[in-house]
Scaffold this motif. Structure first.
Motif, PDB file in Angstrom:
ATOM      1  N   UNK A 144      60.427  37.597  70.557  1.00 45.71           N
ATOM      2  CA  UNK A 144      60.897  38.488  69.499  1.00 45.71           C
ATOM      3  C   UNK A 144      60.355  39.879  69.757  1.00 45.71           C
ATOM      4  N   UNK A 163      65.592  43.920  61.013  1.00 45.39           N
ATOM      5  CA  UNK A 163      64.977  42.681  61.526  1.00 45.39           C
ATOM      6  C   UNK A 163      64.627  42.807  63.000  1.00 45.39           C
ATOM      7  N   UNK A 164      63.599  42.071  63.446  1.00 46.41           N
ATOM      8  CA  UNK A 164      63.256  42.119  64.874  1.00 46.41           C
ATOM      9  C   UNK A 164      64.349  41.466  65.715  1.00 46.41           C
ATOM     10  N   UNK A 165      64.513  41.984  66.927  1.00 44.40           N
ATOM     11  CA  UNK A 165      65.571  41.454  67.804  1.00 44.40           C
ATOM     12  C   UNK A 165      64.985  40.438  68.784  1.00 44.40           C
TER      13      UNK A 165
END
Lengths: 172, 103
Positions: B59, B68-70
């Motif tokens: 992540x 949001x984290x990718x």
């Protein structure tokens, strides 16, 4: 380049909302993949791309739910999938119920045919019972008449119960 | 320890895209753009590769607050050689052609 928020058309906004809803209800086992897919939606270059990306996510969601449901149906009744009742929220598939198990479905046509035959049989039995009870009523009244006649003649004793038909016939 | 499997054309395309930048972490969307594979097909492939330990994932730290984290992907060290072998075998069988070869 990201799509500016002001320019997002209704279709893209709906697609985003749909994907967010899917992620909220995603099965626990594959939820990180749903989150990964949803995180990429901000990177889409156009509204069309957003809708396309979201539809792919919905397809993946449907696939995950189906595979999860399949795994769930293979569970013994009362069992639950690992992480099915996590702190993240309620699962769509809380615990296995006997009637939804895989073994249940192939038997359904047999059950339906049995039920149909069963209903027909039951109707026949009921009709027979009705006929029998009607007979019994008529027999009882006949026997009561016989008993009264015997009492009047002072010969016979009154016989209690519905099966008074077992009395010897009284000669007229 | 990774497992060897029969690979579809789309999986070979994804492997080819991952091999084009070995060791580099790639995002799902950039993989989709470079391969032309839609998300509904790409992610099941990534999930399968990850399950077989061909793919490493991590992540990304969220750069912008509120976002949001990718998720990032790259081929595992041992899987790179297997992927090259599979691609070579598929090309020999004329089962699959690289987009670079087509051009």
């Amino acid at each position: 380049m990201s799509v500016a928020k002001q320019e997002i058309p209704a279709s893209a906004r709906f697609a985003r909302w749909l994907l967010e809803w899917a992620v909220r209800h995603w099965p626990e086992e594959t939820r990180p993949w749903g989150l990964a897919l949803a995180a990429e939606i901000d990177e889409t270059a156009s509204a069309f791309e957003t809708v396309r990306w979201s539809l792919g996510g919905i397809m993946l969601f449907a696939r995950s739910v189906l595979s999860c449901a399949w795994a769930w149906m293979k569970l013994p009744a009362g069992g639950s999938l690992p992480g099915a009742r996590g702190p993240q929220g309620p699962s769509l598939l809380p615990s296995a119920h006997g009637c939804l198990r895989r073994q249940f479905w192939p038997q359904r046509p047999c059950c339906f045919s049995y039920q149909w035959d069963g209903r027909r049989f039951e109707r026949c039995v009921r009709a027979g019972k009705d006929f029998g009870s009607r007979l019994r009523i008529s027999e009882r009244s006949k026997n009561l008449q016989l008993v009264r006649r015997r009492n009047l003649e002072g010969v016979g004793q009154p016989v209690p119960g519905p099966m008074a038909g077992e009395l010897d016939p009284v000669p007229d | 320890m990774g497992l060897r499997i029969r690979l579809s054309r789309q999986t070979l395309t994804v492997l080819d895209a991952l091999l084009s930048r070995p060791g580099q972490w790639l995002h799902g969307y950039s993989l989709s753009q470079s391969t032309g594979i839609p998300s509904g097909t790409l992610y099941p492939i990534l999930m399968r590769l990850e399950k077989l330990h061909w793919l490493e994932t991590r992540w990304e730290e969220a750069r912008t607050p509120g976002r949001p984290p990718r998720h990032l992907y790259r081929l595992a060290g041992t899987a790179r050689e297997w992927a090259r072998e599979e691609i070579r075998a598929a090309q020999e069988r004329r089962f699959w052609k690289s987009s670079e070869n087509e051009a």
